[in-house]
Design a protein around this motif. Structure first.
Motif, mmCIF file in Angstrom:
data_model
loop_
_atom_site.group_PDB
_atom_site.id
_atom_site.type_symbol
_atom_site.label_atom_id
_atom_site.label_comp_id
_atom_site.label_asym_id
_atom_site.label_seq_id
_atom_site.Cartn_x
_atom_site.Cartn_y
_atom_site.Cartn_z
ATOM 1 N N GLY A 1 0.799 -1.210 0.000
ATOM 2 C CA GLY A 1 0.000 0.000 0.000
ATOM 3 C C GLY A 1 0.828 1.254 0.000
ATOM 4 O O GLY A 1 2.045 1.234 -0.174
ATOM 5 N N ALA A 2 0.157 2.367 0.228
ATOM 6 C CA ALA A 2 0.782 3.676 0.084
ATOM 7 C C ALA A 2 1.577 4.096 1.306
ATOM 8 O O ALA A 2 2.330 5.055 1.250
ATOM 9 C CB ALA A 2 -0.288 4.720 -0.213
ATOM 10 N N GLY A 3 1.385 3.409 2.415
ATOM 11 C CA GLY A 3 2.037 3.840 3.642
ATOM 12 C C GLY A 3 3.508 3.505 3.679
ATOM 13 O O GLY A 3 4.023 2.740 2.868
ATOM 14 N N GLY A 4 4.199 4.069 4.657
ATOM 15 C CA GLY A 4 5.605 3.763 4.850
ATOM 16 C C GLY A 4 5.790 2.426 5.533
ATOM 17 O O GLY A 4 4.841 1.734 5.910
ATOM 18 N N SER A 5 7.036 2.074 5.724
ATOM 19 C CA SER A 5 7.351 0.781 6.321
ATOM 20 C C SER A 5 7.270 0.823 7.834
ATOM 21 O O SER A 5 7.415 1.870 8.458
ATOM 22 C CB SER A 5 8.759 0.357 5.907
ATOM 23 N N SER A 6 7.062 -0.343 8.426
ATOM 24 C CA SER A 6 7.073 -0.518 9.871
ATOM 25 C C SER A 6 7.922 -1.733 10.185
ATOM 26 O O SER A 6 7.971 -2.681 9.402
ATOM 27 C CB SER A 6 5.655 -0.705 10.397
ATOM 28 N N SER A 7 8.584 -1.715 11.309
ATOM 29 C CA SER A 7 9.392 -2.862 11.713
ATOM 30 C C SER A 7 8.565 -3.932 12.411
ATOM 31 O O SER A 7 9.011 -5.075 12.526
ATOM 32 C CB SER A 7 10.520 -2.404 12.649
ATOM 33 N N THR A 8 7.378 -3.564 12.886
ATOM 34 C CA THR A 8 6.575 -4.494 13.691
ATOM 35 C C THR A 8 5.177 -4.723 13.137
ATOM 36 O O THR A 8 4.474 -5.629 13.587
ATOM 37 C CB THR A 8 6.406 -3.956 15.124
ATOM 38 N N GLY A 9 4.745 -3.913 12.179
ATOM 39 C CA GLY A 9 3.366 -3.948 11.692
ATOM 40 C C GLY A 9 2.473 -2.931 12.373
ATOM 41 O O GLY A 9 1.368 -2.670 11.904
ATOM 42 N N TYR A 10 2.943 -2.372 13.490
ATOM 43 C CA TYR A 10 2.213 -1.314 14.192
ATOM 44 C C TYR A 10 2.903 0.014 13.870
ATOM 45 O O TYR A 10 3.902 0.383 14.485
ATOM 46 C CB TYR A 10 2.227 -1.548 15.703
ATOM 47 N N SER A 11 2.375 0.729 12.885
ATOM 48 C CA SER A 11 2.998 1.969 12.412
ATOM 49 C C SER A 11 2.681 3.120 13.358
ATOM 50 O O SER A 11 1.556 3.263 13.827
ATOM 51 C CB SER A 11 2.487 2.299 11.012
ATOM 52 N N ILE A 12 3.662 3.973 13.587
ATOM 53 C CA ILE A 12 3.521 5.074 14.544
ATOM 54 C C ILE A 12 2.839 6.271 13.901
ATOM 55 O O ILE A 12 3.220 6.703 12.806
ATOM 56 C CB ILE A 12 4.898 5.469 15.107
ATOM 57 N N ALA A 13 1.834 6.813 14.595
ATOM 58 C CA ALA A 13 1.129 8.016 14.137
ATOM 59 C C ALA A 13 1.485 9.234 14.969
ATOM 60 O O ALA A 13 1.312 10.362 14.512
ATOM 61 C CB ALA A 13 -0.384 7.784 14.183
#
Length: 586
Positions: A379-391
């Motif tokens: 998708g369009a979002g950035g990467s995450s190391s854990t799957g829980y992306s920081i907002a």
């Protein structure tokens, strides 16, 4: 007025150079002449030079670090794709003092000011105001040193080449802390209350906040590391926080546009001048070449990071108000999918973490699941190391192609932290009441529409008992719940690593005690091929949670007690000064 601190005085910069005390350059003003001719503007410029060195906020302008958030990389809150050496206990003793807290330039500059400022032509009130700023900055620098090394030399005067004090031994932290308390009390007496116009300037309010933060740290460090004098500092923390809660200071929690966005909106502002929660901020302005890169780095994901599963599991159930270990709600106690896991929780969760569900809390994911450090491309979002992306700290307007265009100001001290200090100190002192909880923790919950109050007799959470096993007070369950609240409310602001150390819970960083896990891949969101790719690179535990490091990192995280509670003094400094001793284990 917001950006005044961004302008650094050239006079002060020259005066604080390394050689100005040793010789008098023909093309610059001497120290004695400076102080004897300086008015209030000159004293202010001297102070201004120290602000960026000690008040870090979102990091230095034009830099690529994450500022205060980066401190959480050392903890069990945020996992970076490339492991953090301090979090893993793999850092080594530095050779030199450069880029460490074993740097005495700022202390020397503070002592030089305090020895000479009375010569100024400024009024007594003006002289005291800027001496108060210097005492604040000196206390802040010493606080960083004590947190890092424990015992450190205390300097109350300028030390010149040849002075015996250059080779003094470390003073006990008890002496240093007492002197810090004396200095910050003097700063509180001399400083004016916060200006309604310039929240970037050190004030009496900021000095009270620093006192509360420092005294809570020192009091709990002594309590859990078995050093005498804990009650004194806990009481000082309680009192300082209570002073800031008085109506004449005018602080309240920022309410935002709606409870479902209030917490998130607090951290994406470019000017805190009119924010009722902010006590002191650090300003950024790309139009002056003083922008930050925070929102861009969070959203673009060039340095992938993510919230830990352990941290996610500390957010309470919104339906019952119970820990997710006990609520038995679908998706909470038993995992049924990522959306069910994230929904119906303490509302701060979805204002801290991006949801892969389209809607107001999807932020940069835009309704897509996170890329797992580019293992999958979903998708369009950035990467995450854990799957829980920081907002948190992500402002969509600053998700830009260009670097260093960030305008977000940094909340250096805020009222929300003060409420948590008051609650924790009261709980540790054994004097806490439901009235205290309602005025502190429950105010933070009300802000976001979380309508389950913390009471004096909360449910026992086995997860928190395992997290904080050494709390032995009669109100241990309540103390643990206040620690939960602190983790949730202050996530990403750089406190967690220090909290674990002061509570003597450093073993939370040891992989054998707390493995570093991420999300459970959701078959409704990721394709079978994506899930297989994640599992091949990362692996999973018995619950199906992604194992972030075990397959990728040769040496797993460890925490050595007592070694890793403090850092090593640079080895060259010990070679130069035979009176210095190294910290245990180093």
């Amino acid at each position: 007025m917001k950006k005044n601190i961004l302008y650094i005085g050239l006079v002060a910069l020259a005066l604080q150079s390394c050689d100005y005390l040793d010789r008098e350059p023909l093309d610059s003003i001497s120290k004695d002449k400076f102080f004897s001719t300086a008015g209030a503007d000159g004293l202010q410029q001297y102070c201004n030079n120290l602000y960026p060195k000690l008040i870090k906020g979102h990091g230095d302008p034009q830099s690529y670090n994450f500022g205060m958030m980066e401190e959480d990389f050392k903890s069990d809150n945020i996992y970076t794709w490339e492991y953090n050496s301090i979090s893993f206990g793999l850092h080594v003793a530095p050779t030199g003092a450069k880029d460490t807290e074993w740097n005495w330039e700022n202390i020397r500059a503070c002592n030089d000011f305090l020895a000479n400022y009375e010569q100024s032509q400024a009024s007594e009130a003006e002289k005291h105001r800027f001496a108060g700023e210097i005492l604040f900055l000196k206390t802040l620098d010493y606080f960083n040193k004590v947190k890092t090394y424990g015992d450190v030399p205390w300097y109350d005067k300028v030390v010149n080449p040849g002075d015996e004090d250059l080779y003094k031994a470390r003073d006990p932290r008890t002496l240093v802390a007492d002197n810090m308390l004396r200095d910050i009390d003097q700063a509180i007496e001399w400083l004016p209350m916060k200006s309604k116009v310039d929240v970037t300037r050190i004030s009496k309010d900021a000095a009270l906040a620093l006192k509360a933060r420092f005294c809570l740290f020192e009091g709990t460090w002594r309590r859990y590391h078995k050093i005498e004098g804990d009650t004194k500092f806990l009481q000082e923390a309680y009192n300082a926080a209570g002073e800031l809660m008085k109506s004449e200071y005018g602080y309240s929690l920022f309410q935002g546009s709606t409870p479902s966005q209030a917490y998130h909106e607090l951290f994406i502002q470019s000017d805190y001048a009119n924010n009722p929660e902010i006590i002191l901020s650090k300003a950024y302005d790309p139009s002056l070449g003083k922008g930050n890169n925070l929102s861009r780095q969070i959203g673009v994901g060039e340095t992938p990071l993510g919230v830990s599963k352990d941290c996610i599991d500390d957010y309470l159930c919104a339906e019952t108000g119970l820990p997710v270990t006990l609520c038995n709600c679908p998706g909470h106690t038993t995992h049924t999918g990522l959306l069910a896991e994230l929904n119906n929780r303490d509302p701060r969760l979805l204002q801290t973490v991006c949801s892969p569900e389209a809607g107001e809390h999807t932020y940069y994911l835009k309704g897509h699941p996170a890329n797992i450090a580019n293992i999958v491309n979903t998708g369009a979002g950035g990467s995450s190391s854990t799957g829980y992306s920081i907002a948190k700290f992500y402002n969509a307007a600053e998700h830009l192609a260009a670097h260093h265009q960030g305008t977000l100001d940094a909340p250096v001290f805020r009222f929300g932290e003060i409420l948590l200090i008051r609650a924790e100190a009261a709980a540790e002192l054994g004097t806490i009441s439901q009235t205290d909880l309602d005025a502190t923790v429950n105010k933070l919950r009300e802000r976001v529409g979380f309508n389950h109050k913390l009471t004096m007799s909360p449910a026992v959470d086995p997860k928190l008992e395992a997290e904080y096993p050494n709390v032995s007070a009669n109100n241990a369950t309540l103390i643990r719940e206040i620690r939960r609240e602190r983790r949730v409310e202050l996530f990403g602001e750089g406190y967690r690593f220090d909290d674990l150390r002061r509570w003597a819970c450093g073993k939370r960083l040891d992989a054998s005690v707390a493995p570093r896990m991420g999300m459970i891949p959701d078959a409704k969101l990721y394709s079978p091929e994506n899930i297989t790719a994640m599992q091949n690179v990362l692996g999973t535990n018995s619950k199906g949670e992604l194992d972030i490091y075990s397959k990728r990192v040769d040496t797993q995280a460890r925490f050595e007690d007592p070694k890793n509670y403090l850092f090593a003094i640079p080895t060259n400094e010990i070679s130069i000064n035979p009176n210095l001793t190294q910290n245990t284990g180093w």
